[in-house]
Write a protein that holds these residues in place. Structure first.
Motif, PDB file in Angstrom:
ATOM      1  N   GLU A  23       2.733 -59.343   3.626  1.00  0.00           N
ATOM      2  CA  GLU A  23       1.813 -58.205   3.768  1.00  0.00           C
ATOM      3  C   GLU A  23       0.556 -58.392   2.926  1.00  0.00           C
ATOM      4  O   GLU A  23      -0.563 -58.181   3.411  1.00  0.00           O
ATOM      5  CB  GLU A  23       2.522 -56.918   3.358  1.00  0.00           C
ATOM      6  N   GLN A  27      -3.671 -59.212   3.836  1.00  0.00           N
ATOM      7  CA  GLN A  27      -4.837 -58.462   3.361  1.00  0.00           C
ATOM      8  C   GLN A  27      -5.896 -59.413   2.805  1.00  0.00           C
ATOM      9  O   GLN A  27      -7.100 -59.232   3.021  1.00  0.00           O
ATOM     10  CB  GLN A  27      -4.421 -57.449   2.284  1.00  0.00           C
ATOM     11  N   GLN A  30      -7.668 -60.998   5.641  1.00  0.00           N
ATOM     12  CA  GLN A  30      -8.633 -60.064   6.243  1.00  0.00           C
ATOM     13  C   GLN A  30      -9.949 -60.056   5.468  1.00  0.00           C
ATOM     14  O   GLN A  30     -11.034 -60.027   6.060  1.00  0.00           O
ATOM     15  CB  GLN A  30      -8.031 -58.655   6.282  1.00  0.00           C
ATOM     16  N   ASN A 313       3.795 -50.515   3.919  1.00  0.00           N
ATOM     17  CA  ASN A 313       2.343 -50.347   3.827  1.00  0.00           C
ATOM     18  C   ASN A 313       1.948 -49.543   2.584  1.00  0.00           C
ATOM     19  O   ASN A 313       1.080 -48.675   2.640  1.00  0.00           O
ATOM     20  CB  ASN A 313       1.806 -49.655   5.088  1.00  0.00           C
ATOM     21  N   PRO A 317      -2.728 -54.342  -2.602  1.00  0.00           N
ATOM     22  CA  PRO A 317      -3.198 -55.637  -2.102  1.00  0.00           C
ATOM     23  C   PRO A 317      -4.245 -56.296  -2.993  1.00  0.00           C
ATOM     24  O   PRO A 317      -4.676 -57.422  -2.716  1.00  0.00           O
ATOM     25  CB  PRO A 317      -3.842 -55.259  -0.762  1.00  0.00           C
ATOM     26  N   ILE A 321      -6.046 -60.045  -2.979  1.00  0.00           N
ATOM     27  CA  ILE A 321      -7.465 -60.154  -2.626  1.00  0.00           C
ATOM     28  C   ILE A 321      -8.241 -60.844  -3.745  1.00  0.00           C
ATOM     29  O   ILE A 321      -9.082 -61.727  -3.496  1.00  0.00           O
ATOM     30  CB  ILE A 321      -8.037 -58.753  -2.332  1.00  0.00           C
ATOM     31  N   THR A 375      -3.307 -50.807   3.633  1.00  0.00           N
ATOM     32  CA  THR A 375      -4.350 -51.210   4.568  1.00  0.00           C
ATOM     33  C   THR A 375      -5.642 -50.422   4.354  1.00  0.00           C
ATOM     34  O   THR A 375      -6.737 -50.940   4.602  1.00  0.00           O
ATOM     35  CB  THR A 375      -3.860 -51.031   6.010  1.00  0.00           C
ATOM     36  N   THR A 378      -7.544 -52.196   1.539  1.00  0.00           N
ATOM     37  CA  THR A 378      -8.200 -53.407   2.039  1.00  0.00           C
ATOM     38  C   THR A 378      -9.445 -53.067   2.855  1.00  0.00           C
ATOM     39  O   THR A 378     -10.501 -53.699   2.697  1.00  0.00           O
ATOM     40  CB  THR A 378      -7.224 -54.223   2.902  1.00  0.00           C
ATOM     41  N   SER A 379      -9.349 -52.064   3.705  1.00  0.00           N
ATOM     42  CA  SER A 379     -10.503 -51.661   4.509  1.00  0.00           C
ATOM     43  C   SER A 379     -11.663 -51.229   3.625  1.00  0.00           C
ATOM     44  O   SER A 379     -12.832 -51.531   3.919  1.00  0.00           O
ATOM     45  CB  SER A 379     -10.112 -50.524   5.457  1.00  0.00           C
TER      46      SER A 379
END
Length: 395
Positions: A23, A27, A30, A313, A317, A321, A375, A378-379
């Protein structure tokens, strides 16, 4: 006018591993894909299944040829390796040779690729509360925690010299032999001094300083380590050199983190004290490990596989990253690629923006009531990237 041909893509080997590893690695990918969309950088990702779950199913740590795939990559991103021997249990799943299942991907890569240094930047970002007090209070100015730990990564107690004597099938004696060599000590110590030269000094007094953490009043290996430290240190008169016993260091690291600039240690002591360092910077969710050598680099969040959190979720992350950002920094330095260096700075800056804003963040940073999904974090980082990597001008 004909456009210049695009540069060859950088090849990134992915080792998602076990539990939450897949998971958080997704991230990081992404974010790197977003970097590619905002720059001329291109990345090819080679995902390699590996870890305890793979071992349980196939009887080996990873597919045949995985070592070569890692060796040919420009950088490696690791998720997390390891599962309990039994669901809900505490002991790790082991291979038939006694090594942890998934050993090849984590320890094996360190040895085979000669990733001789484990580098852990320890920085308390604005907006993050440290983990020292039970009430999770902010005590220090974030600027007081900004240091780099460098530990020897391939020998000491990780050399694997030892075993168990079991007469009659009953374990009676266990030995673990510590191995410290001049060659391995010298290269991590030299890296520590070079790192200090590239920094602006300790937060408290702006002095470039290398602190060796040892137990040289008792251990011969540490005495050799200190001897090499003194020899190498003489070549860097601009850097202050000090040694401290590991037990005393654990106290002083908490009491005056602003004193420390670059900390260097043999393998096992370094492994232990960096966990304390992660508490100073807000926990495992923002802590990064860089395993580097002369030719290869493997980057990872230092948290475990946390199988109880997998698929929900909810985990942080940011460490993964930030690991991707450290991979860009290392690769950009090695390849003298200013675009990689710019991208590395942008990844860290985007993470800092989200942390400073205080949302969206996961439960480990803000508690369960304010927690955002993984998520969503991360966005938010991807959205901030555009602020630090302006869109390319139309050609």
């Amino acid at each position: 006018m004909t456009a210049a041909p695009a540069a060859d893509p950088y090849r990134i080997a992915l080792l998602p591993g076990d539990g939450i590893g897949g998971e958080v690695t997704a991230q990081a990918v992404q974010v790197l894909e977003a970097v590619g969309g905002l720059t001329d950088l291109r990345f090819d990702f080679d995902e390699i299944p590996a870890g305890a779950a793979y071992y349980r199913e196939h009887g080996r740590d990873w597919p045949e040829g995985s070592e070569e795939r890692c060796a040919s990559a420009d950088a490696i991103l690791l998720g997390a390796i390891g599962l309990p021997a039994q669901e809900g249990g505490h002991g790790s799943l082991l291979r038939s040779d006694g090594k942890m299942a998934g050993w090849s991907a984590i320890v094996g890569n360190r040895i085979k690729l000669d990733l001789y240094a484990n580098v852990r930047p320890v920085k308390l970002y604005p907006g993050v509360r440290h983990y020292v007090s039970g009430s999770h209070k902010q005590v220090w100015d974030p600027e007081n925690v900004d240091m780099v730990f460098i530990r020897e990564n391939t020998e000491d107690l990780y050399a694997g010299s030892g075993g168990i004597l079991a007469p009659g099938g009953v374990a009676q004696v266990a030995t673990d032999t510590r191995i410290v060599t001049r060659a391995s000590s010298e290269r991590v110590i030299r890296l520590a001094f070079e790192t200090a030269m590239a920094r602006e000094g300790a937060p408290g007094d702006k002095t470039r300083r290398v602190t060796a953490v040892v137990k040289d009043n008792i251990l011969y290996g540490c005495r050799l380590f200190v001897k090499v430290l003194e020899e190498v240190g003489a070549e860097y008169p601009q850097v202050e050199v000090e040694t401290i016993l590991v037990d005393a260091f654990t106290q002083w690291l908490v009491r005056r983190p602003e004193h420390y600039d670059v900390v260097v240690a043999p393998n096992m002591f370094g492994d232990i004290i960096t966990e304390l360092g992660s508490a100073l910077q807000g926990g495992m969710g923002v802590s990064v490990g860089c395993n580097v050598g002369a030719r290869h680099g493997m980057f990872e969040p230092i948290h475990g596989s946390a199988p109880k959190h997998a698929g929900k979720n909810r985990v942080n992350p940011l460490a993964s990253i930030l690991s991707a950002g450290q991979a860009l920094l290392w690769l950009g330095t090695r390849r003298s690629d200013p675009e990689l260096l710019r991208a590395a700075g942008a990844v860290e800056a985007a993470v800092c923006d989200v942390l400073a804003a205080g949302e969206p963040l996961t439960y480990d940073l803000v508690g369960t009531e304010r927690a955002a999904p993984m998520t969503a974090v991360t966005s938010a980082v991807v959205d901030q990237l555009a602020e630090h990597l302006p869109a390319r001008a139309a050609s």
